[in-house]
Structure formats: structure tokens, C-alpha cells
Design a protein around this motif. Structure first.
Motif, PDB file in Angstrom:
ATOM      1  N   TRP A  88     -13.254   9.241  -0.135  1.00 10.73           N
ATOM      2  CA  TRP A  88     -12.476   9.825   1.536  1.00 10.73           C
ATOM      3  C   TRP A  88     -11.249   8.626   2.088  1.00 10.73           C
ATOM      4  CZ3 TRP A  88      -9.480  13.673   1.693  1.00 10.73           C
ATOM      5  CH2 TRP A  88      -8.696  14.198   2.651  1.00 10.73           C
ATOM      6  N   ASP A  89     -12.133   7.362   2.393  1.00 14.61           N
ATOM      7  CA  ASP A  89     -11.696   5.985   2.210  1.00 14.61           C
ATOM      8  C   ASP A  89     -10.612   5.922   1.582  1.00 14.61           C
ATOM      9  OD1 ASP A  89     -11.474   4.080   4.670  1.00 14.61           O
ATOM     10  OD2 ASP A  89     -12.698   2.861   3.021  1.00 14.61           O
ATOM     11  N   ARG A  90     -10.733   5.614   0.064  1.00 14.91           N
ATOM     12  CA  ARG A  90      -9.938   5.212  -0.922  1.00 14.91           C
ATOM     13  C   ARG A  90      -8.686   6.048  -1.296  1.00 14.91           C
ATOM     14  NH1 ARG A  90     -12.945   4.583  -6.369  1.00 14.91           N
ATOM     15  NH2 ARG A  90     -10.727   3.541  -6.268  1.00 14.91           N
ATOM     16  N   ALA A  91      -9.134   7.417  -1.170  1.00 17.45           N
ATOM     17  CA  ALA A  91      -7.426   8.072  -1.692  1.00 17.45           C
ATOM     18  C   ALA A  91      -7.211   7.845   0.063  1.00 17.45           C
ATOM     19  CB  ALA A  91      -8.197  10.033  -1.173  1.00 17.45           C
ATOM     20  N   SER A  92      -7.327   7.778   0.427  1.00 18.14           N
ATOM     21  CA  SER A  92      -6.837   7.394   2.646  1.00 18.14           C
ATOM     22  C   SER A  92      -6.022   6.572   2.323  1.00 18.14           C
ATOM     23  CB  SER A  92      -7.212   7.796   3.341  1.00 18.14           C
ATOM     24  OG  SER A  92      -7.837   8.911   3.401  1.00 18.14           O
ATOM     25  N   ASN A  93      -6.350   5.006   1.822  1.00 12.38           N
ATOM     26  CA  ASN A  93      -5.900   4.079   1.646  1.00 12.38           C
ATOM     27  C   ASN A  93      -4.556   4.243   0.478  1.00 12.38           C
ATOM     28  OD1 ASN A  93      -5.699   1.052   1.966  1.00 12.38           O
ATOM     29  ND2 ASN A  93      -6.735   0.958   0.092  1.00 12.38           N
ATOM     30  N   GLY A  94      -5.148   4.450  -0.696  1.00 14.27           N
ATOM     31  CA  GLY A  94      -3.750   5.341  -1.645  1.00 14.27           C
ATOM     32  C   GLY A  94      -2.623   5.699  -0.781  1.00 14.27           C
ATOM     33  N   VAL A  95      -3.116   6.657   0.151  1.00 15.63           N
ATOM     34  CA  VAL A  95      -1.643   7.260   0.274  1.00 15.63           C
ATOM     35  C   VAL A  95      -0.943   5.826   1.746  1.00 15.63           C
ATOM     36  CG1 VAL A  95      -0.828   8.739   1.731  1.00 15.63           C
ATOM     37  CG2 VAL A  95      -2.897   9.153   0.444  1.00 15.63           C
ATOM     38  N   LEU A  96      -1.837   5.885   2.087  1.00 13.44           N
ATOM     39  CA  LEU A  96      -1.467   4.707   2.904  1.00 13.44           C
ATOM     40  C   LEU A  96      -0.235   3.118   2.255  1.00 13.44           C
ATOM     41  CD1 LEU A  96      -3.705   4.051   5.925  1.00 13.44           C
ATOM     42  CD2 LEU A  96      -1.353   4.879   6.287  1.00 13.44           C
ATOM     43  N   LYS A  97      -0.759   2.887   1.167  1.00 18.00           N
ATOM     44  CA  LYS A  97      -0.347   2.531   0.266  1.00 18.00           C
ATOM     45  C   LYS A  97       0.547   2.097  -0.451  1.00 18.00           C
ATOM     46  CE  LYS A  97      -3.372  -0.461  -2.119  1.00 18.00           C
ATOM     47  NZ  LYS A  97      -3.805  -1.003  -3.240  1.00 18.00           N
ATOM     48  N   GLU A  98       0.831   4.135  -0.639  1.00 19.97           N
ATOM     49  CA  GLU A  98       2.033   4.590  -1.395  1.00 19.97           C
ATOM     50  C   GLU A  98       3.117   4.486  -0.067  1.00 19.97           C
ATOM     51  OE1 GLU A  98       2.829   8.202  -3.597  1.00 19.97           O
ATOM     52  OE2 GLU A  98       1.957   8.845  -1.591  1.00 19.97           O
ATOM     53  N   LEU A  99       2.732   4.983   1.027  1.00 13.95           N
ATOM     54  CA  LEU A  99       4.375   5.375   2.336  1.00 13.95           C
ATOM     55  C   LEU A  99       4.555   3.630   2.305  1.00 13.95           C
ATOM     56  CD1 LEU A  99       2.374   7.369   4.011  1.00 13.95           C
ATOM     57  CD2 LEU A  99       4.162   8.217   3.192  1.00 13.95           C
ATOM     58  N   MET A 100       3.506   2.502   2.392  1.00 14.60           N
ATOM     59  CA  MET A 100       3.902   1.489   2.867  1.00 14.60           C
ATOM     60  C   MET A 100       4.601   0.343   2.018  1.00 14.60           C
ATOM     61  SD  MET A 100       0.723   0.986   5.510  1.00 14.60           S
ATOM     62  CE  MET A 100       1.162  -1.068   5.675  1.00 14.60           C
ATOM     63  N   HIS A 101       4.019   0.247   0.741  1.00 13.34           N
ATOM     64  CA  HIS A 101       5.151  -0.250  -0.301  1.00 13.34           C
ATOM     65  C   HIS A 101       6.260   0.658  -1.323  1.00 13.34           C
ATOM     66  CE1 HIS A 101       2.101  -3.682   0.462  1.00 13.34           C
ATOM     67  NE2 HIS A 101       1.541  -2.906   0.620  1.00 13.34           N
ATOM     68  N   ARG A 102       6.686   1.799  -0.932  1.00 17.28           N
ATOM     69  CA  ARG A 102       8.340   2.448  -1.269  1.00 17.28           C
ATOM     70  C   ARG A 102       8.947   1.047  -1.904  1.00 17.28           C
ATOM     71  NH1 ARG A 102       8.452   7.983   1.023  1.00 17.28           N
ATOM     72  NH2 ARG A 102       6.829   8.829   1.537  1.00 17.28           N
ATOM     73  N   ASP A 103       8.969   0.336  -1.517  1.00 21.11           N
ATOM     74  CA  ASP A 103      10.336  -0.454  -2.132  1.00 21.11           C
ATOM     75  C   ASP A 103       9.546  -1.556  -2.663  1.00 21.11           C
ATOM     76  OD1 ASP A 103       8.657  -1.546   0.294  1.00 21.11           O
ATOM     77  OD2 ASP A 103      10.307  -3.208   1.129  1.00 21.11           O
ATOM     78  N   LEU A 104       9.076  -1.677  -2.909  1.00 21.42           N
ATOM     79  CA  LEU A 104       7.883  -2.647  -4.028  1.00 21.42           C
ATOM     80  C   LEU A 104       7.699  -2.233  -5.400  1.00 21.42           C
ATOM     81  CD1 LEU A 104       6.107  -4.776  -1.511  1.00 21.42           C
ATOM     82  CD2 LEU A 104       8.151  -5.410  -3.211  1.00 21.42           C
ATOM     83  N   PRO A 105       9.141  -1.364  -6.141  1.00 23.19           N
ATOM     84  CA  PRO A 105       8.184  -0.827  -7.600  1.00 23.19           C
ATOM     85  C   PRO A 105       8.012  -1.646  -8.320  1.00 23.19           C
ATOM     86  CG  PRO A 105      11.054  -0.677  -7.539  1.00 23.19           C
ATOM     87  CD  PRO A 105       9.891  -1.520  -6.152  1.00 23.19           C
ATOM     88  N   GLY A 106       6.801  -1.479  -9.369  1.00 28.89           N
ATOM     89  CA  GLY A 106       5.639  -2.190 -10.290  1.00 28.89           C
ATOM     90  C   GLY A 106       4.468  -1.518 -10.581  1.00 28.89           C
ATOM     91  N   LYS A 107       4.393  -2.137 -12.357  1.00 29.15           N
ATOM     92  CA  LYS A 107       3.202  -1.381 -12.888  1.00 29.15           C
ATOM     93  C   LYS A 107       1.909  -1.060 -11.883  1.00 29.15           C
ATOM     94  CE  LYS A 107       6.026  -2.144 -17.109  1.00 29.15           C
ATOM     95  NZ  LYS A 107       5.130  -2.280 -18.596  1.00 29.15           N
ATOM     96  N   THR A 108       1.902  -2.285 -11.855  1.00 25.02           N
ATOM     97  CA  THR A 108       0.188  -2.856 -11.131  1.00 25.02           C
ATOM     98  C   THR A 108       0.239  -2.061  -9.351  1.00 25.02           C
ATOM     99  OG1 THR A 108       0.047  -4.847 -11.721  1.00 25.02           O
ATOM    100  CG2 THR A 108      -1.183  -4.679  -9.997  1.00 25.02           C
ATOM    101  N   LEU A 109       1.200  -1.962  -9.014  1.00 28.65           N
ATOM    102  CA  LEU A 109       1.239  -1.360  -7.014  1.00 28.65           C
ATOM    103  C   LEU A 109       0.806   0.204  -8.321  1.00 28.65           C
ATOM    104  CD1 LEU A 109       1.244  -1.290  -4.282  1.00 28.65           C
ATOM    105  CD2 LEU A 109       4.059  -1.367  -4.921  1.00 28.65           C
ATOM    106  N   TYR A 110       1.397   0.214  -8.605  1.00 25.60           N
ATOM    107  CA  TYR A 110       1.626   2.087  -9.260  1.00 25.60           C
ATOM    108  C   TYR A 110       0.298   2.121  -9.523  1.00 25.60           C
ATOM    109  CZ  TYR A 110       2.358   6.027 -12.075  1.00 25.60           C
ATOM    110  OH  TYR A 110       1.679   7.328 -13.049  1.00 25.60           O
TER     111      TYR A 110
END
Length: 303
Positions: free
Chosen positions: A134-156
Motif C-alpha cells: 500500500w505504501d508503494r502504491a500510494s507513492n506511485g500515485v504521488l509520483k504520478e501527480l508530482m511529475h506529470r510534466d516530466l515525460p519519459g520511459k523510466t519515470l513511466y
């Protein structure tokens, strides 16, 4: 695939009977039942596939943990629908549209609480797996919301590995743990779950791309509007840095090709993991074909 679909149908019916019976003790069971209805049950099915393939004996415990996984997953969907401002899920209005944002948030929290209570009742080891997932899933959502302006394969890939694959990992890991497998097999099962989860999310995003929705929120936002490009250029001049220009200067990615290539890669790797484990038939065949089943369950929506 037909044999696997029949077997999964049997597992799904077995699971549904168990979880709905378990929810009867909850005061708002009708609301929760409505939220979880219509789902594919991929995570519970994965747990049961691994559990049965490893000759697990305590089916009641496996079904309890599978129920907790499904509740946690649906809680995350309830919150995702609010974040995404989605109006519909599984052919009906999302929960927040039915009862309001505030109450939907709380009901999502209550589902999470119920999931963790079930997990805790099954022992600290299971509870720890849930907490980490659950902690990892939540972190993934946060990362998604915070880095929408940095498109890239590694981030995705990093986002979907945390946001989506974490619960698939937990499902496979719990299935092996409850079956009494060795530490080595449990780790292999966990890795298998990760590959299945990544493949499923890749297929989900491919469907969104075909439907023209991939760039709206999926995991990456592409800045194509002229005014946005101007804003980034002006910001770069003001700050005397090229960092804001990354969004408009980055090479264009062929996302369709990338998603398909990663899909094939993760399906192959999942099969290779299963191949290395000594398992009886037809259970071994079921696990080898399950990643493809998950992918096809998404792709058939646009076929």
C-alpha cells in the motif's frame, strides 16, 4: 486459453461467494458490495492461482487475504476516481458522484481499514506485505501527480511498477506464503506478480492510447498547446536555466511501440519465472498463461 478462462471463472465464483459472505458483517456492506461489483478480480485470482499451484491447504485463509486485497484495490479506485474526476466506472456512476466527494473519501478509507484488519488477523507477516504494498502504491500515485510534466520511459515504468504492480506482487507473495512455500519460491512468486502487474497496466494504458485518453492523465502529460510552450520558454529566460525547456525539447516517444514492446518483454519474463519453478500441471500452464489472460482482458475492449 479456454481451459484457463474456465478455471479462472471457477476461482472467481469461489472468491465472490466468500467476499460477499464476509461483508455481511459490515454495517455498510451494501455500499461496499456495490463498489466492488463488476471487477475482474485479477489480484484475488492471482493469489489463488499461486496458492493452488503450490498445493496450499488453508483455502479459507487464502480467500480471506484475497478479500483484503480486493478491498484495498477498490479503495484505491474510489480515491483515483476523485483525483481523476472520473464520472463512471464499470458502467455506473463513480462512488463520489453517488454520495459526494467527502463521504466517498471516508468510505475509501474504511475499505482500506477493513482490508488491513483482515490482513492483520492473518498475522504480522501478511500485514507487513500489505503495508509495504500500500505504501508503494500510494507513492506511485504521488509520483504520478508530482511529475506529470516530466515525460519519459523510466519515470513511466517506475510509476506503474509502484502504483499498479505492487498489489499484484503482494497477491502472488501472499499466495506463496499461505501455501507454505520456501523463501526462495516466495521471492520468485513476488517477482512473477510484479511482471504480471506491469503487463496489465501497460495493456490498460495501450487501450487508453487507442481511445485517445492516454495523454489526459494516464501517467504522462504531453504539452502540445502553443501557449504552454511559450510559458516554458519565458520561464527558462527568467530563471536563466534550460530545465523548463525539457518538456518541449525532449524527443518524441513512440508510445504505442514502446507499450507493445514492454508488454511482450514482461509477459516473457513472467513465463520464464514460472518455467524455473517445479509445479504440477495444469497449474503450471495456468500461471504461464495468466499474464496473457490479464492483457487480453484489456485489449479485447478495443479489438
Amino acid at each position: 486459453m479456454e481451459e484457463l478462462e474456465e478455471y479462472i471463472g471457477k476461482l472467481r465464483r469461489e472468491f465472490n461467494q466468500h467476499i460477499y459472505k464476509k461483508l455481511k458483517s459490515d454495517l455498510d456492506s451494501r455500499l461496499v458490495e456495490d463498489v466492488i461489483s463488476g471487477g475482474k478480480r485479477l489480484r484475488p485470482v492471482l493469489l489463488l492461482l499461486v496458492f493452488k499451484a503450490l498445493n496450499g491447504k488453508d483455502l479459507e485463509r487464502a480467500l480471506d487475504v484475497a478479500s483484503a486485497l480486493e478491498l484495498a484495490h477498490n479503495a484505491s479506485l474510489t480515491h483515483d476516481d476523485i483525483i481523476d474526476v472520473d464520472f463512471e466506472r464499470r458502467g455506473k456512476p463513480t462512488l463520489w458522484r453517488q454520495i459526494g466527494i467527502g463521504r466517498a473519501l471516508i468510505e475509501g478509507h474504511r475499505m482500506i481499514n477493513l482490508a488491513f484488519q483482515i490482513a492483520l488477523n492473518e498475522g504480522l507477516e501478511i500485514a507487513k506485505i500489505f503495508l509495504e504494498a500500500w505504501d508503494r502504491a500510494s507513492n506511485g500515485v504521488l509520483k504520478e501527480l508530482m511529475h506529470r510534466d516530466l515525460p519519459g520511459k523510466t519515470l513511466y515504468l517506475s510509476i506503474i511498477k509502484e502504483k499498479t504492480a505492487s498489489l499484484f506482487e503482494a497477491a502472488a507473495e501472499c499466495g506463496a506464503l499461505i501455501a507454505g512455500a520456501s523463501a526462495e519460491i516466495i521471492q520468485q512468486a513476488k517477482k512473477y506478480g510484479e511482471k504480471v502487474g506491469i503487463a496489465y497496466q501497460l495493456a490498460d494504458d495501450y487501450v487508453d492510447m487507442v481511445r485517445g485518453r492516454f495523454s489526459l492523465r494516464s501517467h504522462l502529460v504531453f504539452y502540445n498547446r502553443f501557449e504552454e510552450k511559450i510559458r516554458q520558454i519565458m520561464l527558462a529566460v527568467k530563471l536563466k536555466t534550460t530545465v523548463p525547456l525539457r518538456n518541449i525539447l525532449a524527443p518524441k516517444i513512440d508510445w504505442g511501440r514502446f507499450l507493445i514492446e514492454e508488454l511482450a518483454k514482461n509477459i516473457t519474463e513472467a513465463k520464464q519465472i514460472v518455467e524455473k519453478i517445479y509445479l504440477p500441471e495444469p497449474e503450471k500452464m495456468y500461471l504461464k498463461k495468466f499474464p496473457e489472460y490479464c492483457v487480453y482482458s484489456m485489449l479485447r475492449e478495443v479489438s
